[in-house]
Design a protein around this motif. Structure first.
Motif, PDB file in Angstrom:
ATOM      1  N   THR A   1       2.206   0.355  10.030  1.00 57.26           N
ATOM      2  CA  THR A   1       3.049  -0.022   8.887  1.00 57.26           C
ATOM      3  C   THR A   1       2.929  -1.523   8.607  1.00 57.26           C
ATOM      4  O   THR A   1       2.827  -1.942   7.454  1.00 57.26           O
TER       5      THR A   1
ATOM      6  N   ASP B   1       9.808   3.738   7.287  1.00 59.63           N
ATOM      7  CA  ASP B   1       8.545   3.117   6.889  1.00 59.63           C
ATOM      8  C   ASP B   1       8.457   3.014   5.377  1.00 59.63           C
ATOM      9  O   ASP B   1       8.038   1.988   4.832  1.00 59.63           O
TER      10      ASP B   1
ATOM     11  N   GLU C   1      -0.513   6.792   5.951  1.00 65.31           N
ATOM     12  CA  GLU C   1      -0.159   6.407   7.315  1.00 65.31           C
ATOM     13  C   GLU C   1       0.174   7.668   8.086  1.00 65.31           C
ATOM     14  O   GLU C   1       1.211   8.302   7.853  1.00 65.31           O
TER      15      GLU C   1
HETATM   16 MG    MG Z   1       4.802   3.331  10.873  1.00 64.80          MG
END
Ligand code: MG
Length: 223
Positions: free
Chosen positions: A43, A70, A115
């Protein structure tokens, strides 16, 4: 019989991933699947990239078992963020990405980071429709992690070694790590960097452009 079931699941995933990829191509979006352990700095890497490329239209699909923390972090830098919660699933599948895509304006994005759920093992085997996978390792994670996780290293188009600002404080032999990566995958460039200090970030940004972002931006300008 059991093997048959697993094969069917993977085939269905691959078929959906191909549909995702075709949609990304049509919209001119370059898609990077970031895979790394929990706490490896995925992140933070995306945040630093968002900050360093204010002129690039970047979207993020954030995968976690729980919370939208996130997505909240990255929403400070882009309007194009979707959080996917997988519950008990240790990786993202093409169906998760498909679902997230319905919440994204693909025509308004040039670069999309996926992600993945924090995990160096399970996410590697699932095609999501990305153009490339990037393995994220961190100085605090130990210099043996590339050697211990050959699958992600071999599948990655590039490797990021993040948190290099912490190298003076941890027992991480950078040369050992670099040699392990090279032995497993001689063609993947390695980018040692620090989102905190900005060191090494420039080379990572240049790679994103040369790997596919630049071509898609040029195509978008022509259209
Ligand atoms: Mg993360």
């Amino acid at each position: 019989m059991k093997v048959q079931v697993v094969e069917n699941v993977l085939r269905a995933n691959d078929e959906l991933a191909a549909i995702n990829r075709a949609d990304f191509e049509r919209a001119g979006v370059f898609v990077v699947d970031l895979i790394g352990a929990p706490g490896s700095g995925k992140t933070a890497l995306i945040e630093a990239t968002l900050k360093a490329m204010p002129g690039v239209r970047i979207g993020v699909i954030a995968g976690d078992l729980a919370t939208q923390r996130d997505a909240d972090r990255m929403a400070k830098f882009t309007n194009h963020v979707v959080q996917i919660n997988t519950g008990k699933t240790c990786h993202l599948e093409a169906s998760h990405v498909r679902q997230a895509m319905s919440g994204l304006a693909l025509g308004a994005i040039d670069l999309l980071f996926i992600e993945n759920v924090g995990n160096l093992i399970c996410p590697v085997g699932f095609d999501l429709g990305q153009h490339c996978k990037v393995g994220v390792f961190n100085a605090c994670g130990g210099d043996d992690k590339a050697a211990k996780h050959p699958y992600i290293v071999r599948e990655s188009s590039a490797i990021v070694l993040t948190q290099i600002d912490l190298l003076p404080h941890v027992n991480f032999r950078q040369q050992v790590f670099m040699d392990d990566v090279k032995a497993l995958n001689g063609s993947a460039p390695v980018f040692p960097l620090s989102p905190t200090t900005g060191d090494g970030l420039e080379a990572w940004l240049k790679w994103l452009e040369s790997a596919g972002l630049g071509a898609r931006q040029a195509r978008g300008r022509q259209m």
